[in-house]
Design a protein around this motif. Structure first.
Motif, PDB file in Angstrom:
ATOM      1  N   ALA A  81       0.830  -1.203   0.000  1.00  0.00           N
ATOM      2  CA  ALA A  81       0.000   0.000   0.000  1.00  0.00           C
ATOM      3  C   ALA A  81       0.858   1.244   0.000  1.00  0.00           C
ATOM      4  N   SER A  82       1.901   1.235   0.846  1.00  0.00           N
ATOM      5  CA  SER A  82       2.787   2.400   0.933  1.00  0.00           C
ATOM      6  C   SER A  82       3.563   2.600  -0.348  1.00  0.00           C
ATOM      7  N   ALA A  83       4.034   1.478  -0.941  1.00  0.00           N
ATOM      8  CA  ALA A  83       4.809   1.571  -2.188  1.00  0.00           C
ATOM      9  C   ALA A  83       3.968   2.130  -3.298  1.00  0.00           C
ATOM     10  N   SER A  84       2.659   1.727  -3.304  1.00  0.00           N
ATOM     11  CA  SER A  84       1.761   2.227  -4.336  1.00  0.00           C
ATOM     12  C   SER A  84       1.572   3.721  -4.209  1.00  0.00           C
ATOM     13  N   GLU A 202      11.211  -4.653  -3.187  1.00  0.00           N
ATOM     14  CA  GLU A 202      11.385  -3.240  -2.851  1.00  0.00           C
ATOM     15  C   GLU A 202      12.379  -2.576  -3.806  1.00  0.00           C
ATOM     16  N   GLN A 203      13.405  -3.321  -4.215  1.00  0.00           N
ATOM     17  CA  GLN A 203      14.371  -2.780  -5.178  1.00  0.00           C
ATOM     18  C   GLN A 203      13.710  -2.502  -6.519  1.00  0.00           C
ATOM     19  N   MET A 204      12.818  -3.385  -6.924  1.00  0.00           N
ATOM     20  CA  MET A 204      12.104  -3.171  -8.180  1.00  0.00           C
ATOM     21  C   MET A 204      11.234  -1.917  -8.090  1.00  0.00           C
ATOM     22  N   ASP A 205      10.580  -1.734  -6.926  1.00  0.00           N
ATOM     23  CA  ASP A 205       9.776  -0.520  -6.743  1.00  0.00           C
ATOM     24  C   ASP A 205      10.651   0.728  -6.763  1.00  0.00           C
ATOM     25  N   ALA A 206      11.878   0.589  -6.246  1.00  0.00           N
ATOM     26  CA  ALA A 206      12.781   1.738  -6.155  1.00  0.00           C
ATOM     27  C   ALA A 206      13.361   2.139  -7.509  1.00  0.00           C
ATOM     28  N   MET A 207      13.140   1.341  -8.544  1.00  0.00           N
ATOM     29  CA  MET A 207      13.632   1.716  -9.876  1.00  0.00           C
ATOM     30  C   MET A 207      13.020   3.038 -10.327  1.00  0.00           C
ATOM     31  N   GLY A 208      11.806   3.315  -9.836  1.00  0.00           N
ATOM     32  CA  GLY A 208      11.197   4.609 -10.157  1.00  0.00           C
ATOM     33  C   GLY A 208      12.002   5.751  -9.571  1.00  0.00           C
ATOM     34  N   ASP A 209      12.589   5.529  -8.401  1.00  0.00           N
ATOM     35  CA  ASP A 209      13.448   6.544  -7.792  1.00  0.00           C
ATOM     36  C   ASP A 209      14.695   6.786  -8.628  1.00  0.00           C
TER      37      ASP A 209
END
Length: 303
Positions: A81-84, A202-209
């Motif tokens: 939820a937070s990652a979204s 989490e690393q995959m989500d951080a690719m946006g960063d």
């Protein structure tokens, strides 16, 4: 502060007691600061110390206070939820970080690159730029003109980088990636495959960063190239660089350190010609002086 959210999530992951400790601190700190005596009977001294060590709690006027209460609450929510929410917020930030003017400058800059290989465009830009620059050349030798241009490009490059790059945001990007890598290393050493899988997601989500950080870095570069390419094309046009090019001004030879007298188009370092070596020597020197004089640091710093 995404890093606070990440730190809280790490602390409470698979640790219900730590989660309860964070919730207790949040409850008691609603009015601002919280002291050890306020929570002494509900959480352990070890849990209190970990919250301070991780920077979730920071020193206040009389006790301690939450570094970021909202980020702390978000850290207690499920990661998905937070990652979204973070991903949505990052997308919105990235979309708004580049204005219409930025995008227009990027398009024009791409067109200016054609001048390096297409003589008609180079001649047009060189002729236009010669109007304000030729009077300068009448008063100064050409090597001094290049020094003035290097000083000017160094000044506006430094100011553009300092004003168009969000150093706080880039610091957050770097801190988040560093923290993920540290947790991945710890989980790998502990042989915790379940934690490794969660960190991988989490690393995959951080690719946006990572994409956001690249866009932050590239934004000032667009404007720097937008202003600098015409200067370079004028030097090409003046010196006579490129296929079928002829010099449009009579220039005295250049004297380089350790090399002596050389023609402006003579190769001095491999295929690199004398004029570009002189420009970059001047540019690097002036840029360092400008940054020191204005006390400008364009490297991200940890908060």
């Amino acid at each position: 502060m995404p890093r606070i959210e990440s730190k809280v999530r790490t602390l409470v992951s698979d640790d219900d007691e730590m989660r309860a400790a964070v919730e207790t601190v949040l409850e008691r700190a609603d009015d601002g600061e919280v002291k050890w005596l306020d929570v002494k009977g509900d959480i352990s001294s070890g849990q209190w110390g970990r919250l301070i060590e991780k920077g979730v709690l920071v020193e206040g006027e009389e006790g301690f206070e939450l570094a970021d209460a909202d980020a702390t609450r978000e850290g207690l929510e499920p990661a998905s939820a937070s990652a979204s929410a973070t991903s949505s917020g990052s997308s919105s930030d990235d979309d708004s970080s580049w204005s219409t003017y930025d995008k227009g400058a990027a398009v024009v800059t791409l067109g200016l690159f054609v001048g390096y290989s297409w003589k008609p465009l180079r001649d047009v830009i060189g002729t236009v730029m010669d109007v304000p620059l030729s009077p300068l050349q009448e008063f100064l030798p050409f090597y001094a003109v290049v020094m003035v241009l290097a000083l000017a490009t160094g000044l506006y490059s430094t100011l553009l980088q300092a004003n168009l790059m969000d150093m706080d945001k880039m610091s957050e990007y770097q801190e988040r990636m560093q923290e993920i890598q540290e947790r991945r290393k710890e989980a790998k050493e502990a042989g915790d495959d379940e934690a490794l899988d969660a960190i991988q997601e989490e690393q995959m989500d951080a690719m946006g960063d990572q994409l956001g950080m690249f866009k932050e870095q590239f934004r000032p570069m667009v404007w720097i190239m937008f202003l600098t390419i015409p200067v370079f094309l004028w030097m090409y046009w003046t010196i006579g660089v490129g296929g079928n090019a002829t010099a449009h001004h009579d220039l005295e030879p250049l004297v380089l350190p350790l090399r002596g007298q050389v023609a402006w188009t003579e190769s001095v370092i491999g295929p690199i010609q004398a004029w570009i070596v002189w420009y970059f020597l001047c540019s690097m020197g002036f840029t360092q002086i400008i940054r020191k004089s204005l006390n400008i640091d364009i490297s991200p710093t940890s908060a």
